[in-house]
Design an enzyme around this catalytic site. Structure first.
Site, PDB file in Angstrom:
ATOM      1  N   GLY A 194      -1.812 -10.627  21.411  1.00 34.08           N
ATOM      2  CA  GLY A 194      -2.584  -9.621  22.119  1.00 34.08           C
ATOM      3  C   GLY A 194      -4.039 -10.020  22.221  1.00 34.08           C
ATOM      4  O   GLY A 194      -4.476 -11.016  21.645  1.00 34.08           O
ATOM      5  N   THR A 232      -0.931  -5.442  15.019  1.00 35.48           N
ATOM      6  CA  THR A 232      -1.586  -6.211  16.082  1.00 35.48           C
ATOM      7  C   THR A 232      -2.512  -5.295  16.877  1.00 35.48           C
ATOM      8  O   THR A 232      -3.650  -5.660  17.187  1.00 35.48           O
ATOM      9  CB  THR A 232      -0.547  -6.860  17.017  1.00 35.48           C
ATOM     10  OG1 THR A 232       0.209  -7.823  16.273  1.00 35.48           O
ATOM     11  CG2 THR A 232      -1.219  -7.564  18.184  1.00 35.48           C
ATOM     12  N   HIS A 236      -5.614  -4.457  14.796  1.00 38.68           N
ATOM     13  CA  HIS A 236      -6.516  -5.615  14.817  1.00 38.68           C
ATOM     14  C   HIS A 236      -7.284  -5.693  16.138  1.00 38.68           C
ATOM     15  O   HIS A 236      -8.524  -5.790  16.149  1.00 38.68           O
ATOM     16  CB  HIS A 236      -5.686  -6.887  14.605  1.00 38.68           C
ATOM     17  CG  HIS A 236      -6.433  -8.170  14.768  1.00 38.68           C
ATOM     18  ND1 HIS A 236      -6.796  -8.954  13.699  1.00 38.68           N
ATOM     19  CD2 HIS A 236      -6.870  -8.835  15.877  1.00 38.68           C
ATOM     20  CE1 HIS A 236      -7.441 -10.029  14.127  1.00 38.68           C
ATOM     21  NE2 HIS A 236      -7.490  -9.981  15.454  1.00 38.68           N
ATOM     22  N   GLU A 237      -6.563  -5.645  17.257  1.00 42.55           N
ATOM     23  CA  GLU A 237      -7.199  -5.834  18.560  1.00 42.55           C
ATOM     24  C   GLU A 237      -8.147  -4.679  18.918  1.00 42.55           C
ATOM     25  O   GLU A 237      -9.190  -4.899  19.523  1.00 42.55           O
ATOM     26  CB  GLU A 237      -6.128  -6.002  19.645  1.00 42.55           C
ATOM     27  CG  GLU A 237      -5.204  -7.197  19.459  1.00 42.55           C
ATOM     28  CD  GLU A 237      -5.921  -8.536  19.425  1.00 42.55           C
ATOM     29  OE1 GLU A 237      -7.108  -8.613  19.834  1.00 42.55           O
ATOM     30  OE2 GLU A 237      -5.307  -9.523  18.980  1.00 42.55           O
ATOM     31  N   HIS A 271     -13.601 -11.557  14.026  1.00 34.67           N
ATOM     32  CA  HIS A 271     -12.762 -12.082  12.945  1.00 34.67           C
ATOM     33  C   HIS A 271     -13.660 -12.414  11.751  1.00 34.67           C
ATOM     34  O   HIS A 271     -14.813 -12.818  11.939  1.00 34.67           O
ATOM     35  CB  HIS A 271     -12.033 -13.353  13.387  1.00 34.67           C
ATOM     36  CG  HIS A 271     -11.073 -13.138  14.508  1.00 34.67           C
ATOM     37  ND1 HIS A 271     -11.077 -13.902  15.666  1.00 34.67           N
ATOM     38  CD2 HIS A 271     -10.068 -12.243  14.655  1.00 34.67           C
ATOM     39  CE1 HIS A 271     -10.116 -13.487  16.480  1.00 34.67           C
ATOM     40  NE2 HIS A 271      -9.485 -12.477  15.894  1.00 34.67           N
ATOM     41  N   GLU A 304     -13.519 -20.338  14.261  1.00 38.12           N
ATOM     42  CA  GLU A 304     -12.615 -21.147  13.454  1.00 38.12           C
ATOM     43  C   GLU A 304     -13.103 -22.585  13.301  1.00 38.12           C
ATOM     44  O   GLU A 304     -13.562 -23.212  14.256  1.00 38.12           O
ATOM     45  CB  GLU A 304     -11.228 -21.134  14.087  1.00 38.12           C
ATOM     46  CG  GLU A 304     -10.136 -21.722  13.229  1.00 38.12           C
ATOM     47  CD  GLU A 304      -8.774 -21.483  13.839  1.00 38.12           C
ATOM     48  OE1 GLU A 304      -7.835 -22.175  13.435  1.00 38.12           O
ATOM     49  OE2 GLU A 304      -8.660 -20.594  14.715  1.00 38.12           O
ATOM     50  N   PRO A 349     -25.936 -21.307   9.518  1.00 40.76           N
ATOM     51  CA  PRO A 349     -26.609 -20.006   9.638  1.00 40.76           C
ATOM     52  C   PRO A 349     -26.339 -19.338  10.976  1.00 40.76           C
ATOM     53  O   PRO A 349     -26.172 -19.997  12.000  1.00 40.76           O
ATOM     54  CB  PRO A 349     -28.084 -20.359   9.491  1.00 40.76           C
ATOM     55  CG  PRO A 349     -28.177 -21.770   9.975  1.00 40.76           C
ATOM     56  CD  PRO A 349     -26.895 -22.420   9.540  1.00 40.76           C
ATOM     57  N   ASP A 385       1.642  -8.540   9.426  1.00 41.45           N
ATOM     58  CA  ASP A 385       1.389  -7.096   9.453  1.00 41.45           C
ATOM     59  C   ASP A 385       1.471  -6.453   8.074  1.00 41.45           C
ATOM     60  O   ASP A 385       0.649  -5.603   7.722  1.00 41.45           O
ATOM     61  CB  ASP A 385       2.397  -6.410  10.377  1.00 41.45           C
ATOM     62  CG  ASP A 385       2.003  -6.507  11.844  1.00 41.45           C
ATOM     63  OD1 ASP A 385       1.176  -7.384  12.176  1.00 41.45           O
ATOM     64  OD2 ASP A 385       2.537  -5.724  12.657  1.00 41.45           O
TER      65      ASP A 385
END
Length: 374
Positions: free
Chosen positions: A188, A225, A228-229, A238, A243, A250, A304
């Protein structure tokens, strides 16, 4: 032979979504690259949400006027290519129930999933989601639309177009589109508050990861899901920021690589956690501690069953979004008629952020504005 094929197909249907994949970051980057001026606008709005001490709403009474518990009207758009994807009303209700538990910290797994070390940080977001009972024109509705679409329909990109299902007024409703992604690894995505009011604003989610029954597949069959979204929809990043970024980089702005989600009470990490790690875990922690990373946070990538809370710091950001770019949601009567007190609380005009360098927004939930002099 047929039995072997059947077993393989069942295994394949589950394994294709073995890890959580969120498309929000990619969608925002795409918008920055394709929409002139959006990058500066995005920066201004996200600065307002994440750094309220420096950028306040010109009409600061907005934040104090918001009711303790706010109600967000939701419309569900089901876009199906076959009968299996035309999910039931019971499955839709199961997702709504999960959202209302998770955003009020009423989920029963809070006590079993969240370790004692982090329990005190858990926050009731004080948000309730209701299925819309009125359309934008005032007609009675079930809060659900359904449309059969061709097998070659690109749900990922065309969900909100005329060939899909155009959104109901995105300033007054949280639109949730449910369907089948062309990218089968995608669970999603939702747009951040910098896209508030756009035609594609809302949550787009796979029918395989929606709700707790019907077509929802393990390990993403507990409705998290959407939890989260919708966190992204209200301005949350996140926990690892971007990532793969080296720890210690910084924070500069919303376009500089960083491992900072701009939430003070979520420990910094440099990569997502998957599946169900054992507590404590410092694998992706920027600083190893006795408690390790907060991998059980709703904004992580774990299964989940292994995520169970938002923090107080994340709540602050969400409330800032509701005081600015998401303010107009509070004026919607999509779930019923507003009372006098509710109307008075949202009948003001908000101008934000302040100070501003390039772009600012004006929100007027109830009053039509023809001219503004600043």
């Amino acid at each position: 032979m047929n039995k072997l094929i059947a077993v393989f197909l069942i295994f394949f249907s589950v394994s294709i979504i073995a890890q959580r994949t969120c498309g929000t970051d990619a969608k925002i980057k795409e918008r920055i690259q394709t929409v002139p001026g959006f990058e500066a606008h995005h920066k201004e709005i996200m600065e307002f949400i994440h750094n309220p001490n420096q950028k306040q709403s010109l009409f600061s009474k907005q934040s104090s006027s918001i009711a303790t518990v706010v109600t967000i009207p939701v419309v569900f758009h089901v876009l199906y290519k076959n009968a299996n994807q035309n999910i039931s009303e019971a499955q839709i209700q199961s997702q709504l129930d999960v959202l209302n538990r998770d955003y009020r910290k009423l989920n029963t797994d809070f006590n079993t999933v969240v370790p004692t070390a982090f329990k005190a940080l858990g926050a009731d977001m004080e948000i309730v989601f209701c299925k819309a009972t009125k359309t934008p024109t005032g007609a009675t509705t079930t809060g659900i639309t359904r449309k059969s679409i061709p097998s070659n329909f690109s749900f990922d990109n065309d969900y909100y177009t005329a060939s899909g299902q155009p959104a109901w007024d995105t300033t007054r409703y949280l639109n949730i589109w449910v369907g089948s992604f062309t990218d089968t690894s995608l669970l999603g995505f939702a747009y951040l508050p910098s896209s508030a009011g756009s035609d594609d604003d809302g949550l787009c989610i796979s029918y395989k990861t929606f709700g707790t029954t019907g077509t929802a597949l393990s390990p993403f069959n507990k409705g998290r899901t959407a939890t989260h979204e919708i966190g992204h929809y209200f301005g949350l990043y996140h926990p690892w920021g971007q990532e793969g970024v080296t720890c210690g980089n910084p924070y500069v702005n919303d376009f500089t690589p960083t491992n900072d989600d701009r939430v003070s009470d979520t420990p910094e990490t440099n990569n997502p956690y998957y599946e169900c790690p054992a507590f404590p875990n410092n694998t992706n922690a920027c600083t190893s501690t006795a408690n390790g990373s907060m991998f059980m946070n709703y904004m992580e990538y774990v299964n989940d069953a292994c995520m169970a809370f938002f923090t107080a710091g994340q709540k602050t950001i969400v409330r800032n979004a509701l005081s600015g770019p998401r303010l107009s949601l509070l004026s919607s009567n999509g779930c019923g008629t507003l009372g006098l007190n509710e109307y008075e609380a949202i009948n003001a005009i908000a101008v934000y952020p302040n100070p501003v360098t390039s772009y600012f927004m004006i929100t007027s939930p109830q009053v039509q504005i023809d001219e503004v002099e600043v």
